[in-house]
Design an enzyme around this catalytic site. Structure first.
Site, mmCIF file in Angstrom:
data_model
loop_
_atom_site.group_PDB
_atom_site.id
_atom_site.type_symbol
_atom_site.label_atom_id
_atom_site.label_comp_id
_atom_site.label_asym_id
_atom_site.label_seq_id
_atom_site.Cartn_x
_atom_site.Cartn_y
_atom_site.Cartn_z
ATOM 1 N N CYS A 267 -10.112 0.213 -5.094
ATOM 2 C CA CYS A 267 -9.147 1.381 -5.863
ATOM 3 C C CYS A 267 -9.940 2.185 -6.836
ATOM 4 C CB CYS A 267 -8.410 0.839 -5.602
ATOM 5 S SG CYS A 267 -7.394 0.034 -7.104
ATOM 6 N N GLU B 24 -3.179 -15.555 -4.969
ATOM 7 C CA GLU B 24 -2.428 -14.496 -5.445
ATOM 8 C C GLU B 24 -1.709 -14.685 -6.482
ATOM 9 O OE1 GLU B 24 -1.102 -11.091 -6.748
ATOM 10 O OE2 GLU B 24 -2.309 -10.554 -4.967
ATOM 11 N N ASP C 65 -9.832 -7.958 -2.884
ATOM 12 C CA ASP C 65 -8.825 -6.964 -3.005
ATOM 13 C C ASP C 65 -8.512 -6.764 -4.340
ATOM 14 O OD1 ASP C 65 -7.545 -4.398 -2.439
ATOM 15 O OD2 ASP C 65 -6.371 -5.205 -0.776
ATOM 16 N N GLN D 243 0.690 -1.544 -0.072
ATOM 17 C CA GLN D 243 -0.254 0.190 0.479
ATOM 18 C C GLN D 243 0.884 1.096 -0.090
ATOM 19 O OE1 GLN D 243 -3.840 -0.093 -0.721
ATOM 20 N NE2 GLN D 243 -3.800 -2.231 -0.238
ATOM 21 N N TYR E 179 -6.584 -12.339 -4.445
ATOM 22 C CA TYR E 179 -5.475 -10.933 -4.647
ATOM 23 C C TYR E 179 -5.385 -10.885 -3.432
ATOM 24 C CZ TYR E 179 -9.702 -11.464 -8.883
ATOM 25 O OH TYR E 179 -10.710 -11.288 -9.561
#
Length: 460
Positions: A410, A341, A383, A282, A314
């Site tokens: 996002c 992932e 995510d 992040q 994810y």
């Protein structure tokens, strides 16, 4: 208005109002960080404009549809919320800035920026997701006041120009502005770059600082130029060009460590990760811990059983998986978490962090490929990247019938689209939170807890 729109329409296909100047009042703030107004029956998108302002603009793009894009030439009547841009790199050239693509919302207060982001998220949730939301986008920093939040970014990617100087890219361009004084990076992140001398043109620098305070820099070699074909070949379409650019970005490139170590130490919830310098983390210094705390709060309200099976899709290096484990520690119940992932660096970091934790399984695969073989979940955390999860992934999740879904996004548009797909699959939003995770820009992060709808639970 300088010139007639109808006269310019006859000048050639695709020109329309291009180059035309006129005054316009901005009605609202739209997705993408643009002011929206109307002129002669057409919608005009104006970068760096605030609602309520009257501005003189010049049309910079007109493809002959019901809208065009314009840049500000003069602010005739300013918003009371307008301030001098705190990021001169990202400010427009017309306002004395450099025209960079970094900070497109540094010309208003932090409070007003969050109000604008709240309006955008509310509008998109209603229009695309069919969801009424009365919440507010809030700062990740509880100490944030009215002033714009600067010095929040712990990871920065810089680009090298033809003279070997690092900088940021111009807005919607590959051209490099050789300046590194953007207002986003934490203090000291971009200091001392002169000592590395001339860098390869077209290369990049990845700079980051770990939670232990150590600084790290990796130099990434320039991408190979795509093959352009023989003489007489027609230019590629926009879609083909985009595919080539994605292929370039995904092609492995030589990396050289210039400072620090190959991995960066990150700490959340008492756990430590060693993440590659070029690996994802992040950007905001408080985001990883903030999202972890948020997920724990939502898990509490979801009223899940003591023995929980969770999918972390994810999942990156597994920060949110760690939140599940912390909320269901073995003194209270049991948790089995499956991290999915595709990125090799992220899964390697997760392998190290959870090496001695029998409750975690890590699957290096695409989400669509992996979920068919996972055990039935009680909760799914998803995510995805900016493009969103998409209908196929959402359908796989809803068909697994978890008791709760925690969706993270996002991009407010793709987030709202995904929520609409969850609702079609029999889930409704229980709680929805918005975070100003990218101050000085129009970007935001949103997190939602979804639960099976009453209609889905009792049948038709």
């Amino acid at each position: 208005m300088t010139g007639s729109a109808h006269e310019q329409d006859s000048e050639g296909a695709g020109n329309g109002w291009l180059g035309t100047e006129f005054e316009i009042t901005v009605d609202r703030f739209g997705h993408g960080g643009i002011g929206v107004g109307r002129h002669d029956g057409r919608v005009v998108f104006i970068r760096h404009a605030l609602p309520g302002e009257t501005v003189r603009v010049v049309v910079s793009e007109d493809r002959g549809k019901g809208f065009c894009r314009a840049e500000i030439r003069e602010i005739v009547r300013a918003s009371p919320h307008r301030i001098d841009p705190v990021c001169r790199v990202g400010a427009p050239v017309s306002a004395g800035g450099a025209g960079g693509g970094c900070c497109d919302l540094s010309h208003t207060t932090g409070t007003h920026a969050r109000e604008l982001k709240s309006q955008v998220l509310t509008e998109l949730l209603g229009r695309m997701g069919g969801i009424e939301w009365g919440g507010e986008v809030v700062s990740l920093d509880p100490g944030t006041a009215d002033a714009p939040e600067t010095g929040w970014r712990v990871r920065e990617r810089l680009f090298v120009d033809a003279r070997g100087r690092p900088g940021v890219r111009e807005y919607q361009s590959h051209s490099v502005i050789p300046r590194v004084d953007c207002a986003q990076p934490v203090p000291g992140l971009v200091d001392g770059l002169d000592e590395f001398g001339d860098l390869e043109s077209g290369s990049e620098l990845m700079l980051t600082v770990g939670d232990d305070g150590r600084h790290h820099i990796v130099h990434i070699a320039a991408a190979a130029e795509p093959h352009r074909g023989g003489r007489g070949k027609r230019p590629h379409s926009g879609r083909r060009r985009t595919q080539q650019q994605r292929a370039q970005r995904s092609t492995p490139r030589r990396e050289v460590l210039l400072a620090g170590e190959p991995t960066v130490r990150r700490t959340v919830g008492g756990r430590t990760w060693e993440v590659p310098v070029t690996g994802f983390w992040q950007a905001h210094r408080l985001a990883a811990s903030g999202y972890s705390d948020t997920v724990r709060t939502l898990l509490r309200s979801a009223e899940l059983p003591r023995s929980v099976v969770a999918w972390d899709l994810y999942g990156g290096a597994g920060v949110l998986a760690g939140a599940v484990l912390d909320e269901n520690d073995e003194s209270w119940g049991t948790a089995r978490v499956h991290i999915v992932e595709a990125d090799r660096g992220a899964t390697a970091a997760a392998d190290l962090t959870f090496a001695d934790d029998h409750r975690v399984r890590i699957h290096r695969a695409s989400v669509l490929a992996a979920v068919a073989d996972l055990p039935s979940p009680d909760v799914v955390i998803v995510d995805p990247p900016r493009a969103g999860a998409g209908r196929d992934v959402v359908e796989r999740i809803t068909s697994a019938e978890p008791s709760a879904v925690i969706a993270v996004g996002c991009d407010p548009a793709t987030f709202a689209r995904d929520l609409a797909d969850y609702r079609r699959g029999g889930y409704e939003v229980d709680t929805l939170l918005g975070f100003d995770a990218f101050p000085l820009t129009h970007h935001l992060e949103a997190v939602a807890l979804l639960r099976p709808s009453v209609r889905a639970a009792v049948g038709p």
